[in-house]
Write a protein that holds these residues in place. Structure first.
Motif, mmCIF file in Angstrom:
data_model
loop_
_atom_site.group_PDB
_atom_site.id
_atom_site.type_symbol
_atom_site.label_atom_id
_atom_site.label_comp_id
_atom_site.label_asym_id
_atom_site.label_seq_id
_atom_site.Cartn_x
_atom_site.Cartn_y
_atom_site.Cartn_z
ATOM 1 N N LEU A 1 4.024 5.728 -5.500
ATOM 2 C CA LEU A 1 4.010 5.769 -6.959
ATOM 3 C C LEU A 1 2.951 6.747 -7.457
ATOM 4 O O LEU A 1 3.205 7.549 -8.363
ATOM 5 C CB LEU A 1 3.745 4.374 -7.523
ATOM 6 N N THR A 2 1.766 6.689 -6.853
ATOM 7 C CA THR A 2 0.690 7.600 -7.243
ATOM 8 C C THR A 2 1.101 9.046 -7.013
ATOM 9 O O THR A 2 0.857 9.923 -7.858
ATOM 10 C CB THR A 2 -0.589 7.289 -6.460
ATOM 11 N N ALA A 3 1.723 9.307 -5.866
ATOM 12 C CA ALA A 3 2.163 10.662 -5.541
ATOM 13 C C ALA A 3 3.209 11.151 -6.545
ATOM 14 O O ALA A 3 3.198 12.321 -6.949
ATOM 15 C CB ALA A 3 2.736 10.710 -4.126
ATOM 16 N N ARG A 4 4.098 10.261 -6.965
ATOM 17 C CA ARG A 4 5.135 10.650 -7.930
ATOM 18 C C ARG A 4 4.544 10.939 -9.303
ATOM 19 O O ARG A 4 4.948 11.901 -9.969
ATOM 20 C CB ARG A 4 6.207 9.560 -8.025
ATOM 21 N N LEU B 1 2.995 14.991 -13.379
ATOM 22 C CA LEU B 1 2.010 15.572 -14.289
ATOM 23 C C LEU B 1 1.684 17.023 -13.931
ATOM 24 O O LEU B 1 1.432 17.842 -14.813
ATOM 25 C CB LEU B 1 0.729 14.738 -14.285
ATOM 26 N N THR B 2 1.690 17.323 -12.635
ATOM 27 C CA THR B 2 1.360 18.686 -12.212
ATOM 28 C C THR B 2 2.578 19.601 -12.187
ATOM 29 O O THR B 2 2.470 20.771 -11.804
ATOM 30 C CB THR B 2 0.708 18.681 -10.814
ATOM 31 N N ALA B 3 3.726 19.089 -12.614
ATOM 32 C CA ALA B 3 4.924 19.931 -12.720
ATOM 33 C C ALA B 3 4.794 20.932 -13.861
ATOM 34 O O ALA B 3 5.460 21.966 -13.870
ATOM 35 C CB ALA B 3 6.168 19.069 -12.920
ATOM 36 N N ARG C 1 0.834 -1.200 0.000
ATOM 37 C CA ARG C 1 0.000 0.000 0.000
ATOM 38 C C ARG C 1 0.868 1.249 0.000
ATOM 39 O O ARG C 1 0.586 2.225 -0.697
ATOM 40 C CB ARG C 1 -0.932 -0.002 1.208
ATOM 41 N N ASN C 2 1.945 1.229 0.787
ATOM 42 C CA ASN C 2 2.847 2.373 0.832
ATOM 43 C C ASN C 2 3.516 2.597 -0.512
ATOM 44 O O ASN C 2 3.652 3.729 -0.978
ATOM 45 C CB ASN C 2 3.917 2.169 1.914
#
Length: 254
Positions: free
Chosen positions: A12-15, A20-22, A6-7
């Protein structure tokens, strides 16, 4: 699923989200080094993620640079609630722009910011930083104050806890004064923003309310403070918001 997995999934999701939001408004393509700098992700990991996201069409290569992929636009168009809201609101926004020759907005609240779902620029209005998909601090906008005035107290508390930074020359930064203004907006159904977002700009906004009386969105007219009479356009904004609210409550025609 074990806690370790889960961690890993969460990281991975956060990265992916950070990558994408960079990209910022005006960016065409960015290099790997710049993506790493903006996202805070090591270059080696950026290389790997870019490869995966390019394969899925979420990113595209332009030589050695990277741009957002067309599939992101396609996914965005599937946001049914927002798309339906924009389609329903467009005739009302167009009428307001035609009648006033000023810029009209449709926005929703997300966290402490407003997100603009639609923007129709007016020929007599100032150039504004607002854009479709763009964000702005809610406390410094007419639409933001209209939304907050009809939002749960916990939402207002979260905005105040985050602080009320000065954005324009007349931004309200005192929590007590801000709460008092929200109370008046709630009673009147109209929010005014006078040079709180930027110098020389005035805005009149009104919320779109659901059956429970909570704001689902807000519309506004924005123009030059020296040219636009807020008291004259306020009835038109309020009338359009009430009519659009009734349209949304009635649901789609069958």
């Amino acid at each position: 699923m074990c806690p370790a997995q889960r961690n890993d999934d969460g990281q991975l999701t956060a990265r992916v989200a950070a990558l994408l939001t960079a990209f910022s408004p005006g960016d065409d393509a960015l290099g790997i080094s710049e993506l790493a700098r903006r996202s805070g992700i090591p270059k080696s990991s950026v290389h790997r993620l870019v490869g995966h996201l390019t394969t899925e069409g979420l990113l595209e290569r332009d030589g050695t640079a990277i741009r957002l992929g067309l599939r992101l636009f396609e996914i965005g168009q599937l946001a049914v609630r927002q798309r339906g809201l924009v389609d329903a609101a467009r005739p009302y926004l167009a009428d307001l722009r035609e009648a006033t020759r000023n810029t009209v907005h449709l926005a929703v609240l997300e966290g402490t910011e407003v997100v603009y779902l639609d923007v129709l620029g007016g020929p007599d209005a100032p150039a504004l930083p607002s854009r479709i998909g763009g964000r702005f601090p809610a406390h410094a906008t007419g639409v933001g104050k209209a939304l907050l005035a009809h939002s749960p107290e916990s939402t207002v508390d979260a905005v105040l806890a985050a602080g009320l930074p000065r954005v324009g020359p007349r931004t309200i930064i005192a929590p007590g004064l801000f709460r008092k203004q929200l109370g008046k907006i709630r009673a009147d159904g109209i929010a005014y923003e006078r040079e709180e977002s930027r110098a020389g700009v005035i805005c009149v906004a009104s919320p779109l309310l659901n059956h429970a009386g909570s704001a689902v969105a807000a519309i506004s007219i924005t123009g030059w403070s020296t040219r636009m009479r807020a008291d004259r356009v306020a009835p038109a904004v309020r009338t359009a918001a009430l009519a659009l609210s009734r349209t949304l409550l009635a649901g789609p025609k069958r």
